[in-house]
Design a protein around this motif. Structure first.
Motif, PDB file in Angstrom:
ATOM      1  N   ASP A  78      37.464  64.931  32.904  1.00  0.00           N
ATOM      2  CA  ASP A  78      38.915  64.900  32.773  1.00  0.00           C
ATOM      3  C   ASP A  78      39.467  66.277  33.126  1.00  0.00           C
ATOM      4  N   TYR A 115      30.398  61.866  39.036  1.00  0.00           N
ATOM      5  CA  TYR A 115      30.172  60.564  38.415  1.00  0.00           C
ATOM      6  C   TYR A 115      28.769  60.042  38.741  1.00  0.00           C
ATOM      7  N   TYR A 129      38.176  56.156  28.037  1.00  0.00           N
ATOM      8  CA  TYR A 129      39.484  55.815  28.602  1.00  0.00           C
ATOM      9  C   TYR A 129      40.039  56.980  29.418  1.00  0.00           C
ATOM     10  N   GLU A 130      40.900  56.629  30.353  1.00  0.00           N
ATOM     11  CA  GLU A 130      41.478  57.598  31.282  1.00  0.00           C
ATOM     12  C   GLU A 130      42.732  58.248  30.696  1.00  0.00           C
ATOM     13  N   THR A 163      37.958  59.762  25.070  1.00  0.00           N
ATOM     14  CA  THR A 163      38.392  60.222  26.389  1.00  0.00           C
ATOM     15  C   THR A 163      37.192  60.394  27.309  1.00  0.00           C
ATOM     16  N   SER A 164      37.461  60.370  28.594  1.00  0.00           N
ATOM     17  CA  SER A 164      36.392  60.444  29.576  1.00  0.00           C
ATOM     18  C   SER A 164      35.660  61.777  29.510  1.00  0.00           C
ATOM     19  N   CYS A 215      42.662  62.236  34.521  1.00  0.00           N
ATOM     20  CA  CYS A 215      41.768  62.292  35.678  1.00  0.00           C
ATOM     21  C   CYS A 215      41.267  60.880  36.016  1.00  0.00           C
ATOM     22  N   PRO A 216      41.987  60.133  36.855  1.00  0.00           N
ATOM     23  CA  PRO A 216      41.618  58.746  37.120  1.00  0.00           C
ATOM     24  C   PRO A 216      40.179  58.584  37.587  1.00  0.00           C
ATOM     25  N   VAL A 217      39.525  57.574  37.042  1.00  0.00           N
ATOM     26  CA  VAL A 217      38.126  57.270  37.372  1.00  0.00           C
ATOM     27  C   VAL A 217      38.063  56.647  38.761  1.00  0.00           C
ATOM     28  N   GLY A 226      46.126  56.080  27.013  1.00  0.00           N
ATOM     29  CA  GLY A 226      44.848  55.516  27.429  1.00  0.00           C
ATOM     30  C   GLY A 226      44.656  54.051  27.115  1.00  0.00           C
TER      31      GLY A 226
END
Length: 292
Positions: free
Chosen positions: A147, A289, A176-177, A143-144, A180-182, A53
């Motif tokens: 995810d 989101y 942070y990713e 972490t997000s 699971c990309p933002v 990350g």
């Protein structure tokens, strides 16, 4: 058979995937200056999450003389499906983390040793709260909240719960990713790690106990550099930056919803399946989101 097919397809698919995703991420966002924090606290559900990350950003903090604490939330005993003894695996993982401490430059490691793959069952955030109040970080990384791994999701919610009760409030909280990309429009913090990328790549090579591939995570560092048009920025790490109250509010908005994101999204560890990982149920991901 599946592994062989992916291996054979990689030379053909990888250039096309990277080119397509660079267009998907393309934007003209500014690069974020690294703040002059005295103390940074990074919550990593599993050993290697901190490297995947924000390994490059960790090295930048080290070069500034920042005191960085890595808090490992789980015991790592269930991190792969091998027949290795669980206690031996957990010890191996800790040794792997120690082996990259000097490379990435973090100062301290704290182990919370909650059962791996069972963070959803943890009811109290008191130990995390105590850690925050002990270290008193200027910046917290977590972490997000969204995810494809349940431990990542529920760890983030535990941190939000701890911050809500804590007598200490960091100035900045950054998600942070990992898996699971933002969606690009929700990325609001871009750290240039062009100079630090070789160190990050070297650090990932230490995690030999893990059976997953890391090439997709590393490829994204280059792909997401298209988020900015600033010259000479070739590798980045991206985050969702918030205040502590803003992060707590986002967690509360998501707390009542369906948090079984692993059922909807594909993890992003392989370059050859990155397109799938980013676009699978993208409409749903954007809706989640938006509800934060």
């Amino acid at each position: 058979m599946k592994q062989a097919l992916m291996k054979n397809a990689t030379p053909v698919l990888t250039p096309a995937i990277k080119a397509s995703l660079k267009r998907f991420y393309a934007a003209d966002k500014p690069v974020t200056p690294l703040e002059a924090a005295e103390r940074v606290l990074v919550f990593a559900p599993h050993i290697d999450d901190e490297t995947i990350g924000l390994g490059g950003t960790l090295r930048r903090y080290a070069d500034m003389g920042t005191h960085v604490t890595i808090a490992i939330i789980t015991d790592g005993k269930n991190s792969n499906a091998s027949t290795v003894d669980a206690d031996k695996l957990a010890d191996t993982r800790k040794q792997e983390l120690l082996s990259i401490q000097e490379l990435l430059g973090f100062t301290d490691i704290r182990y919370l040793d909650y059962p791996d793959s069972q963070i959803k069952q943890v009811q109290s955030s008191d130990r995390i709260q105590s850690l925050i109040e002990d270290i008193r970080p200027d910046t917290v990384y977590v972490t997000s909240l969204i995810d494809a791994h349940p431990d990542h999701v529920y760890s983030a919610h535990l941190v939000a719960s701890a911050l809500k009760k804590s007598a200490h409030q960091p100035k900045i909280v950054r998600e942070y990713e990992i898996n699971c990309p933002v969606p690009p429009s929700y990325i609001n913090c871009i750290m240039d790690i062009t100079d630090q990328f070789p160190v990050k790549q070297q650090a990932t090579e230490a995690f030999k106990s893990q059976v997953i591939a890391f090439d997709g995570f590393l490829a994204l560092a280059n792909i997401k550099a298209s988020q900015t048009k600033e010259k000479n920025v070739r590798y980045v790490e991206t985050f969702i930056e918030n205040t502590a109250p803003g992060f707590i509010q986002a967690a509360e908005h998501l707390a009542e919803g369906d948090r079984q994101y692993e059922q909807h999204f594909k993890q992003a560890n392989r370059t050859v399946t990155l397109w799938w990982a980013i676009f699978k149920n993208l409409k749903l991901k954007k809706a989640i989101y938006k509800s934060r």
